[in-house]
Design an enzyme around this catalytic site. Sequence first.
Site, PDB file in Angstrom:
ATOM      1  N   CYS A  34       0.804  -1.230   0.000  1.00 35.65           N
ATOM      2  CA  CYS A  34       0.000   0.000   0.000  1.00 35.65           C
ATOM      3  C   CYS A  34       0.832   1.274   0.000  1.00 35.65           C
ATOM      4  CB  CYS A  34      -0.897   0.015   1.234  1.00 35.65           C
ATOM      5  SG  CYS A  34       0.085  -0.070   2.739  1.00 35.65           S
ATOM      6  N   CYS A 103      -1.015  -5.340   6.870  1.00 33.83           N
ATOM      7  CA  CYS A 103      -0.688  -4.156   7.666  1.00 33.83           C
ATOM      8  C   CYS A 103       0.104  -4.530   8.915  1.00 33.83           C
ATOM      9  CB  CYS A 103      -1.953  -3.416   8.093  1.00 33.83           C
ATOM     10  SG  CYS A 103      -3.083  -3.117   6.738  1.00 33.83           S
TER      11      CYS A 103
HETATM   12 FE1  FES Z   1      -1.100   0.236   4.441  1.00 36.25          FE
HETATM   13 FE2  FES Z   1      -2.549  -0.887   6.270  1.00 36.25          FE
HETATM   14  S1  FES Z   1      -3.215  -0.193   4.316  1.00 36.25           S
HETATM   15  S2  FES Z   1      -0.413  -0.604   6.286  1.00 36.25           S
END
Ligand code: FES
Length: 129
Positions: A34, A103
């Site tokens: 992400c 995450c």
């Molecule tokens: Fe990036 Fe959770 S969406 S660490």
Amino acid sequence: MVYSDVVMEHFTNPRNIGELKDADGVGDVGNPVCGDVMRISIKVNDGKIEDIAFKTLGCAAAIATSSITTEMAKGRSLEEAMDITKEEVAERLGGLPPQKMHCSNLAAEGLHKAIEDYRTKIGEGGAGA
Ligand code: FES
């Protein structure tokens, strides 16, 4: 998406947030999934993590995992802190939704990097040394 109460509690009231100015070790990590980033800084005394802080630019799960990881690591020996896994972190948070499991990588990885950074600085070398 449903987060556990523990996740929400750590997200809204994160522990050990910030950066230690005179840190003995710093770990910077990024999540390739992400693009979120975090930094963990540690103070080491007598082979134990005396103080720890985190700065995370990321989602609620990333902030909650960072927060609980600092709680788990504080007071532990470096060896014990190296044993903290992302699975253990997620478990302590009462689980994470499957799509947010990635995450939980950041915090344990950041912690381990900070310890490796400290070990390199004092001349103990990196992994396996
Ligand atoms: Fe990036 Fe959770 S969406 S660490």
